[in-house]
Write a protein that holds these residues in place. Sequence first.
Motif, PDB file in Angstrom:
ATOM      1  N   HIS A 148     -15.991 -28.113  19.163  1.00 62.27           N
ATOM      2  CA  HIS A 148     -14.825 -27.756  18.752  1.00 62.27           C
ATOM      3  C   HIS A 148     -14.782 -29.266  17.245  1.00 62.27           C
ATOM      4  O   HIS A 148     -14.659 -29.213  16.051  1.00 62.27           O
ATOM      5  CB  HIS A 148     -13.944 -27.179  18.740  1.00 62.27           C
ATOM      6  CG  HIS A 148     -13.435 -26.371  17.740  1.00 62.27           C
ATOM      7  ND1 HIS A 148     -13.818 -25.065  16.863  1.00 62.27           N
ATOM      8  CD2 HIS A 148     -11.993 -26.907  16.518  1.00 62.27           C
ATOM      9  CE1 HIS A 148     -13.118 -24.584  15.577  1.00 62.27           C
ATOM     10  NE2 HIS A 148     -11.786 -25.682  16.132  1.00 62.27           N
ATOM     11  N   GLU A 149     -14.096 -29.806  18.217  1.00 64.42           N
ATOM     12  CA  GLU A 149     -13.392 -31.064  17.454  1.00 64.42           C
ATOM     13  C   GLU A 149     -14.293 -32.072  16.862  1.00 64.42           C
ATOM     14  O   GLU A 149     -14.016 -32.639  15.601  1.00 64.42           O
ATOM     15  CB  GLU A 149     -12.096 -31.904  17.780  1.00 64.42           C
ATOM     16  CG  GLU A 149     -10.906 -29.937  18.877  1.00 64.42           C
ATOM     17  CD  GLU A 149     -10.202 -30.661  18.152  1.00 64.42           C
ATOM     18  OE1 GLU A 149     -10.546 -30.358  16.853  1.00 64.42           O
ATOM     19  OE2 GLU A 149      -9.521 -29.006  17.461  1.00 64.42           O
ATOM     20  N   GLU A 183     -10.613 -22.014   8.988  1.00 67.75           N
ATOM     21  CA  GLU A 183      -9.132 -21.738   9.698  1.00 67.75           C
ATOM     22  C   GLU A 183      -8.016 -21.971   8.833  1.00 67.75           C
ATOM     23  O   GLU A 183      -6.931 -21.186   9.208  1.00 67.75           O
ATOM     24  CB  GLU A 183      -8.874 -23.128  10.724  1.00 67.75           C
ATOM     25  CG  GLU A 183      -9.905 -22.967  12.015  1.00 67.75           C
ATOM     26  CD  GLU A 183     -10.313 -24.718  13.094  1.00 67.75           C
ATOM     27  OE1 GLU A 183     -10.794 -24.624  13.560  1.00 67.75           O
ATOM     28  OE2 GLU A 183      -9.488 -25.711  12.216  1.00 67.75           O
ATOM     29  N   HIS A 234     -16.060 -30.625  14.132  1.00 67.05           N
ATOM     30  CA  HIS A 234     -15.235 -30.764  12.391  1.00 67.05           C
ATOM     31  C   HIS A 234     -15.519 -32.021  12.007  1.00 67.05           C
ATOM     32  O   HIS A 234     -15.506 -32.627  11.255  1.00 67.05           O
ATOM     33  CB  HIS A 234     -13.773 -30.806  13.087  1.00 67.05           C
ATOM     34  CG  HIS A 234     -12.653 -29.498  13.219  1.00 67.05           C
ATOM     35  ND1 HIS A 234     -12.814 -27.894  12.182  1.00 67.05           N
ATOM     36  CD2 HIS A 234     -12.358 -28.369  13.878  1.00 67.05           C
ATOM     37  CE1 HIS A 234     -12.578 -27.782  12.109  1.00 67.05           C
ATOM     38  NE2 HIS A 234     -11.681 -27.642  13.193  1.00 67.05           N
TER      39      HIS A 234
END
Length: 417
Positions: free
Chosen positions: A343-344, A362, A347
């Motif tokens: 997930h990171e 988010e 980003h």
Amino acid sequence: MTLPSGRRVALSADGERPDEPPAGEPRALFEDALDAFESGRVTLATTDGDPLDVAVLALADFHALRAVLTHAGVLHEEPVDITCGNCGAELSASPCRDLEIAPFVDGELDDPDLDRTEPFDTPLEVDPILVGRVRQARTITLAPRTVGDAKRLFSWAISPWDPLDAGVVDALGLRAVGDVTEPERLAKVLTDASDAAKRGFAEAWHAAHYPPRLAAYAPCEACGARATVDAPYDRELTAWLDAAPPEAPARAFVSAEAFADRAMEMADALVARLPEPARAVAVVIEDGTPDVDEGGAPLMGGYLPPSDASHGTVSVYYRTFRAMWNEDGPYDWEDELRETIEHELDHHAAFLRGHDEVDDDERAAIREEEARAVGLRESARRARREAQGSARDFLRSTWPLWALVLAATLYTCATNR
Ligand SMILES: [Zn+2]
Ligand SMILES: [Zn+2]
């Protein structure tokens, strides 16, 4: 104002605002609130102006009134000491003072989660309660109760380790524990229940009489995390909740070293899959106090975009993973860890592409969550005040009750037009 049952009332109060708790030993729980009504210091009326006896109110409505009266300073609030779940710092909370009351004033009590109480006359699941020598029940059934019905409960709850009798069982509205329905036997079952069973019972009972909206955030000054604290904090069975803190799982969470080793292995493999220019990213396994998001929730992972001085950085927070294990029980931490790193890194890839929609989403989700607690109309009013450059958060400061009543009247007029 509107109460949890949907009943609309007019409230007014006169006289002093107590700085001190009431003197002398209380003879019953909520004596200060009941006295305020009985002495006429606070008056309750229907929206037509007819006097309303507090004894006829459903318990949830009475508890919402206690919260609002405490918020307004009409009832004394004793600060609650809590420990920050994220960093361990001690903090002092005044949940009624910090309660968002606009949804009650504006009649916006229709949130599917915040305004939901457990149903009556339906078996509710609870932790096992012993009902025979070895036989256990896993449900309880409750009936609705008014303040008048619950008077015996309020006086018994001053010493909640005393045996219960059929009168207290009736005041609780307890109809059944599993297939046991006879009041004398129900009294004995609850009296003899283990601390853990009492805790489970208390949780279910409170969930039937206190909507989750009756809570406030307590921010930790040390780390920025927010705890949710019940408002009002004192409830009928609070002593039963506090006596048996939930046990941490028997199997301890993996050590910080083993966690970090596994995380680095996964990170190496996942970064290697990225296109060449994106591989310049650092992955840090943090075992100190986790950072929190804009809403004060401890993070599992975080991403800091590259700057002139450094690469992009993905952080993974060991202690958040450990807290989830200790609070909610064992889970597949490796799976969660992999998902967090992926997930990171998403980003990171999005940042390099030029726009991170997930980050936008988010942040929007956090703002939406805030708005649910604050209320739609109040959110709009705050945005307007902020736009006018006078972001004075005056609802949070102690607001005189007459202003509250006036506001309720004005909005009623506005709706009726
Ligand atoms: Zn903290
Ligand atoms: Zn994210």
